[in-house]
Design an enzyme around this catalytic site. Structure first.
Site, PDB file in Angstrom:
ATOM      1  N   SER A   1      -1.433  -6.766  17.615  1.00  0.00           N
ATOM      2  CA  SER A   1      -0.311  -5.809  17.584  1.00  0.00           C
ATOM      3  C   SER A   1      -0.750  -4.492  16.943  1.00  0.00           C
ATOM      4  CB  SER A   1       0.900  -6.409  16.854  1.00  0.00           C
ATOM      5  OG  SER A   1       0.621  -6.598  15.483  1.00  0.00           O
ATOM      6  N   LYS A   2      -1.616  -4.565  15.933  1.00  0.00           N
ATOM      7  CA  LYS A   2      -2.130  -3.322  15.325  1.00  0.00           C
ATOM      8  C   LYS A   2      -3.042  -2.603  16.329  1.00  0.00           C
ATOM      9  CE  LYS A   2      -1.654  -1.875  11.701  1.00  0.00           C
ATOM     10  NZ  LYS A   2      -0.626  -0.978  11.089  1.00  0.00           N
TER      11      LYS A   2
ATOM     12  N   PHE B   1       2.769   3.594   7.324  1.00  0.00           N
ATOM     13  CA  PHE B   1       2.332   2.294   6.775  1.00  0.00           C
ATOM     14  C   PHE B   1       3.193   1.158   7.321  1.00  0.00           C
ATOM     15  CE2 PHE B   1       1.232   5.299   3.378  1.00  0.00           C
ATOM     16  CZ  PHE B   1      -0.048   4.893   3.034  1.00  0.00           C
TER      17      PHE B   1
ATOM     18  N   ASN C   1     -14.487 -15.675   0.392  1.00  0.00           N
ATOM     19  CA  ASN C   1     -13.226 -15.971  -0.299  1.00  0.00           C
ATOM     20  C   ASN C   1     -13.429 -16.825  -1.545  1.00  0.00           C
ATOM     21  OD1 ASN C   1     -11.865 -14.592   1.697  1.00  0.00           O
ATOM     22  ND2 ASN C   1     -11.385 -16.423   2.895  1.00  0.00           N
TER      23      ASN C   1
ATOM     24  N   PRO D   1      -5.741 -21.162  12.085  1.00  0.00           N
ATOM     25  CA  PRO D   1      -6.206 -21.169  13.478  1.00  0.00           C
ATOM     26  C   PRO D   1      -6.800 -19.804  13.851  1.00  0.00           C
ATOM     27  CG  PRO D   1      -3.868 -21.777  13.336  1.00  0.00           C
ATOM     28  CD  PRO D   1      -4.302 -21.369  11.962  1.00  0.00           C
TER      29      PRO D   1
ATOM     30  N   TYR E   1      -1.325 -10.591  14.737  1.00  0.00           N
ATOM     31  CA  TYR E   1      -1.243  -9.403  13.865  1.00  0.00           C
ATOM     32  C   TYR E   1      -2.232  -8.339  14.327  1.00  0.00           C
ATOM     33  CZ  TYR E   1      -2.498  -6.386   9.924  1.00  0.00           C
ATOM     34  OH  TYR E   1      -2.812  -5.289   9.152  1.00  0.00           O
TER      35      TYR E   1
ATOM     36  N   TYR F   1      -8.621 -21.893   2.531  1.00  0.00           N
ATOM     37  CA  TYR F   1      -8.609 -22.281   3.940  1.00  0.00           C
ATOM     38  C   TYR F   1     -10.030 -22.646   4.375  1.00  0.00           C
ATOM     39  CZ  TYR F   1      -4.057 -19.763   4.412  1.00  0.00           C
ATOM     40  OH  TYR F   1      -2.755 -19.309   4.297  1.00  0.00           O
TER      41      TYR F   1
ATOM     42  N   ASP G   1      -7.788 -25.113   7.768  1.00  0.00           N
ATOM     43  CA  ASP G   1      -8.113 -23.717   8.065  1.00  0.00           C
ATOM     44  C   ASP G   1      -7.009 -23.044   8.874  1.00  0.00           C
ATOM     45  OD1 ASP G   1      -9.568 -21.429   7.975  1.00  0.00           O
ATOM     46  OD2 ASP G   1     -11.322 -22.212   9.044  1.00  0.00           O
TER      47      ASP G   1
ATOM     48  N   ILE H   1       0.841  -1.209   0.000  1.00  0.00           N
ATOM     49  CA  ILE H   1       0.000   0.000   0.000  1.00  0.00           C
ATOM     50  C   ILE H   1       0.872   1.253   0.000  1.00  0.00           C
ATOM     51  CG2 ILE H   1      -1.910   1.198   1.110  1.00  0.00           C
ATOM     52  CD1 ILE H   1      -2.637  -1.448   2.491  1.00  0.00           C
TER      53      ILE H   1
ATOM     54  N   THR I   1      -6.027  -1.207  10.504  1.00  0.00           N
ATOM     55  CA  THR I   1      -6.817  -2.240   9.829  1.00  0.00           C
ATOM     56  C   THR I   1      -8.161  -2.471  10.516  1.00  0.00           C
ATOM     57  OG1 THR I   1      -6.863  -4.639   9.460  1.00  0.00           O
ATOM     58  CG2 THR I   1      -5.440  -3.880  11.210  1.00  0.00           C
ATOM     59  N   ASP I   2      -9.117  -2.980   9.754  1.00  0.00           N
ATOM     60  CA  ASP I   2     -10.412  -3.347  10.348  1.00  0.00           C
ATOM     61  C   ASP I   2     -10.285  -4.582  11.245  1.00  0.00           C
ATOM     62  OD1 ASP I   2     -10.033  -5.292   8.372  1.00  0.00           O
ATOM     63  OD2 ASP I   2     -11.973  -4.991   7.401  1.00  0.00           O
ATOM     64  N   GLU I   3      -9.156  -5.308  11.129  1.00  0.00           N
ATOM     65  CA  GLU I   3      -9.025  -6.562  11.881  1.00  0.00           C
ATOM     66  C   GLU I   3      -8.964  -6.335  13.389  1.00  0.00           C
ATOM     67  OE1 GLU I   3      -6.513  -9.495  10.074  1.00  0.00           O
ATOM     68  OE2 GLU I   3      -6.725  -8.591   8.100  1.00  0.00           O
TER      69      GLU I   3
HETATM   70  P1  NAD Z   1       3.357  -4.759   3.464  1.00  0.00           P
HETATM   71  O1  NAD Z   1       3.701  -5.899   4.352  1.00  0.00           O
HETATM   72  O2  NAD Z   1       3.181  -4.997   1.999  1.00  0.00           O
HETATM   73  O3  NAD Z   1       4.462  -3.602   3.603  1.00  0.00           O
HETATM   74  C1  NAD Z   1       4.994  -3.208   4.823  1.00  0.00           C
HETATM   75  C2  NAD Z   1       6.222  -2.350   4.547  1.00  0.00           C
HETATM   76  O4  NAD Z   1       6.753  -1.899   5.797  1.00  0.00           O
HETATM   77  C3  NAD Z   1       7.341  -3.093   3.833  1.00  0.00           C
HETATM   78  O5  NAD Z   1       7.878  -2.297   2.809  1.00  0.00           O
HETATM   79  C4  NAD Z   1       8.383  -3.323   4.932  1.00  0.00           C
HETATM   80  O6  NAD Z   1       9.718  -3.369   4.442  1.00  0.00           O
HETATM   81  C5  NAD Z   1       8.151  -2.107   5.813  1.00  0.00           C
HETATM   82  N1  NAD Z   1       8.557  -2.317   7.202  1.00  0.00           N
HETATM   83  C6  NAD Z   1       8.300  -3.402   8.000  1.00  0.00           C
HETATM   84  N2  NAD Z   1       8.822  -3.222   9.222  1.00  0.00           N
HETATM   85  C7  NAD Z   1       9.411  -1.989   9.212  1.00  0.00           C
HETATM   86  C8  NAD Z   1      10.101  -1.236  10.191  1.00  0.00           C
HETATM   87  N3  NAD Z   1      10.286  -1.700  11.430  1.00  0.00           N
HETATM   88  N4  NAD Z   1      10.562  -0.007   9.847  1.00  0.00           N
HETATM   89  C9  NAD Z   1      10.378   0.477   8.595  1.00  0.00           C
HETATM   90  N5  NAD Z   1       9.730  -0.210   7.630  1.00  0.00           N
HETATM   91  C10 NAD Z   1       9.257  -1.427   7.931  1.00  0.00           C
HETATM   92  O7  NAD Z   1       2.049  -4.128   4.106  1.00  0.00           O
HETATM   93  P2  NAD Z   1       0.799  -3.433   3.398  1.00  0.00           P
HETATM   94  O8  NAD Z   1      -0.157  -4.470   2.997  1.00  0.00           O
HETATM   95  O9  NAD Z   1       1.297  -2.455   2.402  1.00  0.00           O
HETATM   96  O10 NAD Z   1       0.177  -2.673   4.648  1.00  0.00           O
HETATM   97  C11 NAD Z   1       0.612  -1.363   4.993  1.00  0.00           C
HETATM   98  C12 NAD Z   1      -0.121  -0.896   6.223  1.00  0.00           C
HETATM   99  O11 NAD Z   1      -1.520  -0.914   5.999  1.00  0.00           O
HETATM  100  C13 NAD Z   1       0.113  -1.805   7.446  1.00  0.00           C
HETATM  101  O12 NAD Z   1       0.221  -0.980   8.584  1.00  0.00           O
HETATM  102  C14 NAD Z   1      -1.136  -2.666   7.518  1.00  0.00           C
HETATM  103  O13 NAD Z   1      -1.409  -3.041   8.844  1.00  0.00           O
HETATM  104  C15 NAD Z   1      -2.172  -1.702   6.984  1.00  0.00           C
HETATM  105  N6  NAD Z   1      -3.331  -2.327   6.316  1.00  0.00           N
HETATM  106  C16 NAD Z   1      -3.141  -3.245   5.320  1.00  0.00           C
HETATM  107  C17 NAD Z   1      -4.250  -3.792   4.660  1.00  0.00           C
HETATM  108  C18 NAD Z   1      -4.097  -4.784   3.534  1.00  0.00           C
HETATM  109  O14 NAD Z   1      -5.101  -5.293   3.038  1.00  0.00           O
HETATM  110  N7  NAD Z   1      -2.903  -5.072   3.072  1.00  0.00           N
HETATM  111  C19 NAD Z   1      -5.541  -3.401   5.035  1.00  0.00           C
HETATM  112  C20 NAD Z   1      -5.687  -2.449   6.072  1.00  0.00           C
HETATM  113  C21 NAD Z   1      -4.567  -1.913   6.680  1.00  0.00           C
HETATM  114  P1  TYD Z   2      -5.225 -12.580   3.456  1.00  0.00           P
HETATM  115  O1  TYD Z   2      -5.010 -12.102   2.058  1.00  0.00           O
HETATM  116  O2  TYD Z   2      -4.112 -13.265   4.173  1.00  0.00           O
HETATM  117  O3  TYD Z   2      -5.776 -11.336   4.313  1.00  0.00           O
HETATM  118  P2  TYD Z   2      -6.405 -11.299   5.825  1.00  0.00           P
HETATM  119  O4  TYD Z   2      -6.144 -12.575   6.510  1.00  0.00           O
HETATM  120  O5  TYD Z   2      -5.641 -10.156   6.430  1.00  0.00           O
HETATM  121  O6  TYD Z   2      -7.864 -11.024   5.641  1.00  0.00           O
HETATM  122  O7  TYD Z   2      -6.464 -13.570   3.434  1.00  0.00           O
HETATM  123  C1  TYD Z   2      -7.718 -13.170   2.937  1.00  0.00           C
HETATM  124  C2  TYD Z   2      -8.671 -14.306   3.199  1.00  0.00           C
HETATM  125  O8  TYD Z   2      -8.296 -15.417   2.366  1.00  0.00           O
HETATM  126  C3  TYD Z   2      -8.621 -14.810   4.621  1.00  0.00           C
HETATM  127  O9  TYD Z   2      -9.950 -15.190   5.022  1.00  0.00           O
HETATM  128  C4  TYD Z   2      -7.732 -16.038   4.548  1.00  0.00           C
HETATM  129  C5  TYD Z   2      -8.007 -16.585   3.152  1.00  0.00           C
HETATM  130  N1  TYD Z   2      -6.893 -17.283   2.501  1.00  0.00           N
HETATM  131  C6  TYD Z   2      -7.104 -18.535   1.906  1.00  0.00           C
HETATM  132  O10 TYD Z   2      -8.232 -19.081   1.933  1.00  0.00           O
HETATM  133  N2  TYD Z   2      -6.060 -19.156   1.297  1.00  0.00           N
HETATM  134  C7  TYD Z   2      -4.811 -18.605   1.257  1.00  0.00           C
HETATM  135  O11 TYD Z   2      -3.861 -19.239   0.705  1.00  0.00           O
HETATM  136  C8  TYD Z   2      -4.593 -17.314   1.848  1.00  0.00           C
HETATM  137  C9  TYD Z   2      -3.244 -16.658   1.843  1.00  0.00           C
HETATM  138  C10 TYD Z   2      -5.671 -16.691   2.468  1.00  0.00           C
END
Ligand code: NAD
Ligand code: TYD
Length: 354
Positions: free
Chosen positions: A161-162, A79, A257, A291, A158, A215, A289, A11, A132-134
């Site tokens: 921690s968020k 991010f 999914n 856990p 995860y 899963y 699945d 992102i 995150t919404d999680e």
């Molecule tokens: P990502 O895992 O793709 O990227 C994380 C980035 O942070 C990487 O470039 C990594 O090198 C960097 N990073 C990790 N630890 C670091 C540290 N200690 N110092 C500096 N950089 C560090 O994650 P993403 O999917 O792009 O998510 C970005 C943010 O958005 C996260 O905070 C995540 O919780 C939040 N978010 C993600 C989603 C999603 O669907 N991916 C949805 C809602 C919120």
């Molecule tokens: P994911 O992309 O890991 O995002 P999040 O767990 O943060 O929602 O997973 C999206 C959904 O897809 C989640 O319900 C777990 C499921 N999933 C599978 O069914 N198979 C897979 O191989 C992966 C990675 C995820």
């Protein structure tokens, strides 16, 4: 200038690219380049003086303090995080270190810098924490979608921690007055998505003739948002959000999914049919699945729409088609991402599910 942390991830890199496509305000990009950080995402910015990349950790107080002062930064968008639920189950430690301890040190550096500012610079300063919404836990089938007032009930290392990082951000506002904004977004998808997550993983496996792992029963629901819509929402909150407030961001796109995977298979059947003419859905495989797997997430994005006028531009249908096309058109990126470290992860996560 603004500071973006984690701007080499999925992102964050989309955000940096969109930001510089929309305006000329330079970006300092601080990223530790973990397995999830990929500078190739930012290759189009090579030689662009508006983008300054710094390899480093958000937990490095001295480094962050120096960046804030040297570049006279007016805002920080955070991010940087460990972001993959399955990895947090296999090894929570990195999640605690980066998402909690790292955010804490970042907040300390911000507190010191903001405390030293005066006048307009102090009033205009912002820290936007991307979450995150999680953190809200799991919904039953008929529960209303998550509003900002929903209680925190994180279920994975995860999301816990968020949640902890969100609480720290809130506390720094209430206790020290730090001008923070928090966004809680649903599942993103789109270009540069690392293929450990469902959507890119399914595309890569489909094209490679590998199983598409579902899963459990595949009926878990996520609320999908095209990544560029997330970026536009963050820009909007940064510009006009009320200090100290939380904004939920989502796509109004709840999908099980299995339906997501069927949609991906159908688009691939159309755009890149299998050599044997059979449908990609034949590769779907049910595996053990996750856990503690959250059953349903859904975001009520009413507040950000009412207060800031933000709405997603993409439907799931338009966004997912763009995403599949992007992956088909960017096979070099895909091949490079499928590195040794990534393959080790695939062996670890899926080997145990057979
Ligand atoms: P990502 O895992 O793709 O990227 C994380 C980035 O942070 C990487 O470039 C990594 O090198 C960097 N990073 C990790 N630890 C670091 C540290 N200690 N110092 C500096 N950089 C560090 O994650 P993403 O999917 O792009 O998510 C970005 C943010 O958005 C996260 O905070 C995540 O919780 C939040 N978010 C993600 C989603 C999603 O669907 N991916 C949805 C809602 C919120
Ligand atoms: P994911 O992309 O890991 O995002 P999040 O767990 O943060 O929602 O997973 C999206 C959904 O897809 C989640 O319900 C777990 C499921 N999933 C599978 O069914 N198979 C897979 O191989 C992966 C990675 C995820």
């Amino acid at each position: 200038m603004i500071l973006v942390t984690g701007g080499a991830g999925f992102i964050g890199s989309n955000f940096v690219l969109d930001w510089l496509a929309q305006c000329d305000e330079p970006v300092i990009n601080l990223d530790a380049l973990t397995y999830a950080g990929n500078l190739e995402n930012l290759a189009s910015l090579q030689g662009d003086p508006r983008h300054i990349f710094v390899k480093g950790n958000i937990g490095d107080f001295d480094l962050v303090a120096k960046l804030l002062t040297d570049y006279k930064l007016r805002a920080v968008v955070n991010f940087a995080a460990e972001s993959h639920v399955d990895r947090s189950i296999h090894g929570p430690e990195d999640f605690i270190q980066t998402n909690i301890v790292g955010t804490f040190h970042l907040l300390e550096a911000l507190r010191a810098r903001w405390g030293s500012l005066e006048g307009e610079a102090k009033a205009a300063f912002r820290f936007l924490h991307v979450s995150t919404d999680e953190v809200y836990g799991s919904l039953e089938k008929d529960d209303p979608a998550f509003a900002e007032t929903h209680r925190y009930e994180p279920n994975s290392p995860y999301s816990a921690s968020k949640a902890a990082s969100d609480h720290l951000v809130r506390a720094y506002h209430h206790t020290y007055g730090l001008p923070v904004l928090t966004t809680n977004c649903s599942n993103n998808y789109g270009p540069y998505h690392f293929p450990e997550k469902l959507i890119p993983l399914v595309m890569l496996n489909a094209l490679a003739g590998k199983p598409l792992p579902i899963y459990g029963d595949g009926q878990q629901i996520r609320d999908w948002l095209y990544v560029k819509d997330h970026c536009s929402a963050i820009r909007c909150v940064l510009e006009a959000g009320r200090v100290g407030e939380v904004y939920n961001i989502g796509g109004w796109n709840e999908k099980p999914n299995l339906e997501v995977v069927h949609t991906l298979c159908a688009i691939l059947d159309e755009l890149r049919p299998r050599a044997d003419g059979k449908p990609y859905k034949e590769q779907i495989t049910y595996v053990k699945d996750r856990p503690g797997h959250d059953r349903r997430y859904a975001i009520d994005a009413g507040k950000i729409e009412r207060e800031l006028g933000w709405k997603p531009a993409e439907t799931f249908e338009s966004g997912i088609r763009k995403t599949v096309r992007w992956y088909l058109d960017n096979q070099a990126w895909v091949q490079n991402v499928a590195s040794g470290a990534y393959l080790n992860w695939v062996g670890k996560n899926y080997g145990e599910r057979q």
